[in-house]
Design an enzyme around this catalytic site. Structure first.
Site, short mmCIF file in Angstrom:
data_model
loop_
_atom_site.label_atom_id
_atom_site.label_comp_id
_atom_site.label_asym_id
_atom_site.label_seq_id
_atom_site.Cartn_x
_atom_site.Cartn_y
_atom_site.Cartn_z
N THR A 41 0.83 -1.21 0.00
CA THR A 41 0.00 0.00 0.00
C THR A 41 0.86 1.26 0.00
OG1 THR A 41 -1.87 -1.06 1.11
CG2 THR A 41 -1.68 1.32 1.35
N GLY A 187 -7.26 11.33 5.61
CA GLY A 187 -8.29 12.24 5.14
C GLY A 187 -7.81 13.68 5.03
N GLU A 205 -16.08 14.60 11.23
CA GLU A 205 -15.30 13.80 12.19
C GLU A 205 -16.18 13.42 13.38
OE1 GLU A 205 -13.12 11.71 14.51
OE2 GLU A 205 -12.30 12.24 12.53
N GLY A 273 -9.85 5.03 8.69
CA GLY A 273 -8.84 4.08 9.15
C GLY A 273 -8.72 2.87 8.25
N MET A 320 -0.55 1.73 12.56
CA MET A 320 -0.38 1.31 11.17
C MET A 320 0.52 2.32 10.46
SD MET A 320 -4.07 -0.25 10.09
CE MET A 320 -4.61 -1.85 10.70
N HIS A 446 21.66 28.39 13.24
CA HIS A 446 20.79 29.56 13.05
C HIS A 446 20.98 30.11 11.64
CE1 HIS A 446 18.67 33.30 13.87
NE2 HIS A 446 19.68 33.95 13.31
#
EC number: 1.8.1.4
Length: 468
Positions: A41, A187, A205, A273, A320, A446
């Site tokens: 995947t 998402g 959500e 998920g 995952m 810096h």
């Protein structure tokens, strides 16, 4: 029948890394992959293509919104060529997956294409797409079959208008209104891609905040950023149904007061998920048990209920994450070789590749409160850095949590430019049990974004931040 010391089922980040490490340790190794390309995947329809689109859409957004302020004038209208953007994404994927083939050849690993399933605890049947069968045997077998997108009860994924992350990575058009179910990592990343390209994006959500598994301060800051970028976030919304009518998708949900909300769009991305993938594996033939969450049961050595069979990555418990799977792949190879490796799961970093990026490692403040820990907090805003002002990336902050008595760093959470790379400093520090003062006393170049880490450490050390 060909015989091996180790056979790996699945060639995602966990599987191919396990195979390479086994080969490095002198074991005769085979890897089995059902698809034509290796990488699982992550490389094919996950981490790599999504980052390619995130970078391309970021360039477009910069050209439209920010080039002028940098003194860069572009004559004519700036347009999105989605076909070319997708073509570049496909090219990145192709180069990366071909790299896995090279690594297999380099390490003399035998590759088999087809679905791998257990005939017994030492024998794997490989069935090609055409139905051709071949068996191999191995002393040890590693299950690395990964995961697939999860959906919600009653929602039918048609892969055209009601889609998962896989289809969202290959759209032929920019949505007019993309409805996102789920405010987690996948998402938000894909939502930001299409929001940048001009789509209206609405996020639904279920929880009361986005990226709910991360520290609350990160969720709060990310919410502010995304709202400013034009994404609509509907929190504490429970999706009731998703219907397609021609080219329109209707999503019905209930808010926290129980009121029904209807949202119409042309695409709906279901991003709630992922679930472990073991279809066709036939684990029962090898005495391998699956728990009630669909995960392969393993012990602390990642052995299944059959000791010569191991499992790693998304198919077992835990986060995952591709890099978690890689660590487990290396771990199992070394266990098989008789070594005594170790993984500290508390120090596996988590990243959201939106812009600004979000990254974390260790405990969240909510977890420390639950545990009753005696801790202190040091924070530093990115806008106080010269480097951030120079690049225009002023959103975000770094937050360090440390033990109040010992000063040991317990968690680091950051949102800002390049925090996906910056989090490695925190992982290194925590791996060596560093205190906040240790980080505070290290010299940081810096001007850099990394100075925010030093300043947050100073803030956690007797509130000594220098630049706020």
């Amino acid at each position: 029948m060909k015989s091996y010391d180790v056979a790996v089922i699945g060639s995602g980040p966990g599987g191919y890394v396990a195979a390479i490490r086994c080969a490095q340790l002198g074991m005769k190794t085979a890897i089995i992959e059902k698809y034509a390309t290796k990488g699982g995947t992550c490389l094919n329809v996950g981490c790599i293509p999504s980052k390619a689109l995130l970078d391309s859409s970021h360039h477009y957004e910069d050209a439209v919104k920010h080039f002028e302020e940098h003194g860069i004038d572009i004559p004519g209208e700036i347009k999105v060529n989605l076909a070319n953007m997708m073509k570049r994404k496909d090219s990145v994927v192709e180069q990366t997956t071909k790299g896995i083939d090279f690594l297999m050849d380099k390490n003399k690993i035998d590759s088999f294409q087809g679905v791998g399933s257990f005939k017994s605890k030492n024998e794997v049947l490989i069935t090609s797409e055409e139905g051709k069968e071949e068996s191999i045997e191995a002393k040890n077998i590693i299950i690395a079959t990964g995961s697939k997108p999860r959906t919600l009860p009653g929602i039918e994924i048609d892969k055209e208008r009601i889609i998962t992350s896989t289809e969202a990575l290959s759209l032929k058009e920019i949505p007019k209104h993309l409805i996102l179910i789920g405010g987690g990592v996948i998402g938000l990343e894909l939502g930001q891609v299409y929001n940048r390209l001009g789509a209206e994006v609405t996020v639904l959500e279920y929880m009361d905040r986005i990226i709910p598994t991360m520290d609350k301060a990160m969720s709060k800051e990310m919410r502010k950023v995304l709202k400013k970028q034009g994404m609509e976030l509907k929190l504490s919304h429970e999706v009731q149904s998703v219907e397609r009518k021609g080219d329109e998708v209707l999503v019905k949900a209930k808010d926290k007061k129980g009121n029904e909300v209807e949202i119409k769009g042309d695409y709906c991305l279901v991003s709630v998920g992922r679930v472990p993938f073991t279809k066709g594996l036939n684990p029962e033939n090898a005495g391998v048990e699956i728990n009630n969450r669909g995960q392969v049961k393993v012990n602390d050595k990642l052995q299944t209920t059959t000791p010569t069979i191991y499992a790693i990555g998304d198919v077992i418990q835990g986060a995952m994450l591709a890099h978690k799977a890689e660590e487990e792949g290396t771990f199992v190879a070394e266990v098989i070789a008789g070594q005594k490796p170790h993984i500290d799961y508390n120090l596996i970093p988590n990243v959201v590749y939106t812009w600004p990026e979000v990254a974390s490692v260790g405990k969240t403040e909510e977890q420390l409160k639950e545990e009753g820990a005696n801790y202190k907090v040091g924070e530093f805003p990115m806008k106080a850095l010269g480097r951030s002002r120079a690049s225009g990336d002023i959103a975000g902050l770094v937050k360090i949590l440390a033990d109040k008595q010992t000063d040991e760093v317990l968690g680091v959470h950051m949102i800002g430019a390049r925090t996906a790379d910056l989090i490695a400093e925190a992982v290194t520090a925590m791996e060596f049990r560093a205190s906040a003062e240790d980080i505070a006393r290290m010299s940081h170049a810096h001007p850099t974004y990394a100075e925010a880490v030093k300043e947050a450490a100073l803030a956690a050390t007797e509130d000594r931040a220098l630049h706020i």
